[in-house]
Enzyme design. Structure first.
Site, short mmCIF file in Angstrom:
data_model
loop_
_atom_site.label_atom_id
_atom_site.label_comp_id
_atom_site.label_asym_id
_atom_site.label_seq_id
_atom_site.Cartn_x
_atom_site.Cartn_y
_atom_site.Cartn_z
N ASP A 1 38.06 32.56 49.13
CA ASP A 1 37.51 32.33 47.60
C ASP A 1 36.59 31.14 47.73
O ASP A 1 36.52 30.55 48.98
CB ASP A 1 38.44 32.20 46.76
CG ASP A 1 38.07 31.93 45.37
OD1 ASP A 1 36.71 31.98 45.15
OD2 ASP A 1 38.98 31.43 44.47
N HIS B 1 44.57 34.22 38.21
CA HIS B 1 43.54 35.07 37.94
C HIS B 1 44.37 36.60 38.27
O HIS B 1 44.04 37.30 38.99
CB HIS B 1 42.51 34.92 38.94
CG HIS B 1 41.27 35.82 38.66
ND1 HIS B 1 41.05 36.41 37.48
CD2 HIS B 1 39.91 35.73 39.21
CE1 HIS B 1 39.85 37.00 37.37
NE2 HIS B 1 39.16 36.61 38.30
N ARG C 1 38.69 46.21 40.01
CA ARG C 1 38.71 45.44 39.03
C ARG C 1 38.58 46.12 37.79
O ARG C 1 39.16 45.94 36.83
CB ARG C 1 37.19 44.41 38.93
CG ARG C 1 37.52 43.26 39.92
CD ARG C 1 38.63 42.55 39.90
NE ARG C 1 38.87 41.79 38.75
CZ ARG C 1 38.27 40.64 38.13
NH1 ARG C 1 37.55 40.17 38.79
NH2 ARG C 1 38.54 40.27 36.82
N ARG D 1 38.79 34.20 29.37
CA ARG D 1 38.73 33.32 30.59
C ARG D 1 38.47 32.09 30.05
O ARG D 1 37.66 31.46 29.19
CB ARG D 1 37.50 33.70 31.10
CG ARG D 1 37.09 32.76 32.40
CD ARG D 1 35.85 33.36 33.29
NE ARG D 1 36.59 34.30 34.30
CZ ARG D 1 35.99 34.65 35.46
NH1 ARG D 1 34.64 34.24 35.67
NH2 ARG D 1 36.51 35.51 36.05
N GLN E 1 42.69 39.99 38.98
CA GLN E 1 41.89 40.02 40.11
C GLN E 1 42.96 40.35 41.12
O GLN E 1 42.99 41.14 42.10
CB GLN E 1 41.22 38.60 40.42
CG GLN E 1 40.83 38.35 42.01
CD GLN E 1 39.51 39.40 42.02
OE1 GLN E 1 38.55 39.08 41.25
NE2 GLN E 1 39.57 40.44 42.94
N CYS F 1 37.20 37.80 46.41
CA CYS F 1 37.22 38.04 45.00
C CYS F 1 35.47 37.90 44.51
O CYS F 1 35.41 38.93 43.21
CB CYS F 1 38.00 37.09 44.20
SG CYS F 1 37.40 35.29 44.42
N1 CP Z 1 35.75 37.76 40.84
C1 CP Z 1 35.43 37.33 39.68
O1 CP Z 1 36.29 37.16 38.55
O2 CP Z 1 34.34 37.45 39.44
P1 CP Z 1 33.20 36.77 38.34
O3 CP Z 1 33.84 35.28 38.19
O4 CP Z 1 32.13 37.28 38.45
O5 CP Z 1 33.82 37.57 37.01
N1 NVA Z 2 38.35 30.18 42.26
C1 NVA Z 2 37.15 30.66 41.42
C2 NVA Z 2 37.37 32.24 41.25
C3 NVA Z 2 36.02 32.91 40.78
C4 NVA Z 2 36.43 34.25 40.20
C5 NVA Z 2 36.99 29.88 40.21
O1 NVA Z 2 37.74 29.68 39.43
O2 NVA Z 2 35.67 29.32 40.01
#
Ligand code: CP
Ligand code: NVA
Length: 307
Positions: A224, A124, A292, A95, A127, A264
């Protein structure tokens, strides 16, 4: 070497294989004795939990590295982190704050270590795979082709999640309506360009500047957070700009009668979505969380070239 960096970067055949492998009976020794490095520059609950669970389910082990520990590009160069991990791990899932990290790691390791994008500013993909599996479970008993011709409305800030979701849905023939204020709308750029031409048989991605038009007649409504990781300094402005894009019962009255709701997570209850909606019968959020793990199983199996 296979990598899963964006939905756009994977062929239709490979995506179909990932969807199949996500749910097919599995070999629990596929990753026996192999480690997967999980590198997180940003916070996570679901992605970390589902990645670790999926690796374990395939017989491997996951080792977590936070940015505070390894300092990607600060304590040490991205290239040296990549070379070190590739000596010890077969796969690395990350990430990241900057998508460019993936290319730097591929170059540094001569493409010896498989990479998985667990969220970047513009994508993502794991997801999105989970979301396609969730919608296919609901509308077609797991058959992804059941999504062809369906309409999924995304409402709110067009985020990394929106981009991968829109590409994934359009590629399986679903139509995507994105309702957002102009400054928060999808743009035709980035590594996951949701406004690209996806070719014959694809669904359409249509943009709307108000929520009601976007959700009209939709089979599913997705949202989101309005304040993604990195946007915290603009929080108040965003809450004001996006207030009329909240997913609530009134808005859902414009969708199809049995429309389902996805998010999500993490959710900011009372902002982009109300409690009533998130906790209602029509909410698929916990199936999304389950998928997931299935999505990650599918991605890992595809990367290991099982199919
Ligand atoms: N949806 C998602 O990616 O959740 P987290 O940020 O908690 O991993
Ligand atoms: N759009 C959000 C998604 C988190 C899973 C972010 O980037 O924080």
């Amino acid at each position: 070497m296979r990598h899963l960096l964006t939905i756009s970067g994977v062929t239709d055949d490979d995506l179909a294989t990932i969807y199949d492998l996500a749910l097919a009976p599995l070999d629990d020794s596929l990753l026996a004795g192999q480690g997967v490095a999980l590198v997180f520059e940003l916070a996570s609950l679901r992605t970390r939990a589902s990645s670790a669970t999926a690796v374990h389910e395939l017989g491997g082990y996951a080792t977590f590295f936070s940015d505070a520990e390894i300092g990607l590009g600060t304590r040490e160069s991205v290239a040296d982190v990549a070379r070190t991990l590739s000596e010890l791990f077969a796969l690395c899932a990350l990430r990241v704050r900057k998508y460019e990290v993936f290319e730097a790691m591929r170059v540094a390791t001569d493409d010896r270590m498989a990479l998985i994008n667990l969220l970047s500013p513009g994508a993502h993909p794991t997801q999105a795979i989970a979301d396609v599996l969730t919608l296919a479970e609901h509308f077609g008993n797991g058959d992804v082709s059941s999504l062809r011709g369906r309409t999924v409305a995304y409402v709110g800030d067009a985020t990394n999640v929106t981009r991968s979701l829109a590409v994934a849905l359009a590629r399986v023939g679903a139509n995507v309506h994105v309702g957002a204020p102009t400054a928060y709308q999808l743009t035709p750029d980035g590594d996951e360009n949701a406004l690209a031409d996806f070719g014959p048989g694809s669904g359409a991605v249509r943009l709307f500047d108000n929520a009601v038009d976007a959700v009209r007649g939709a089979d599913a409504v997705y949202t989101d957070t309005w304040i993604s990781m990195g946007d915290e300094a603009e929080a108040e402005q965003r809450r004001r700009d996006l207030a009329s894009f909240q997913v609530n019962d009134e808005l859902l009255g414009h969708a199809a009668p049995n429309a389902v709701v996805l998010h999500c997570l993490p959710a900011h209850r009372g902002e982009e979505v109300t409690d009533d909606v998130l906790d209602s019968e029509r909410s698929l959020i916990w199936r999304q969380v389950q998928h997931r793990r299935s999505a990650m199983v599918g991605v890992l199996r595809w990367i290991k070239e099982e199919a």
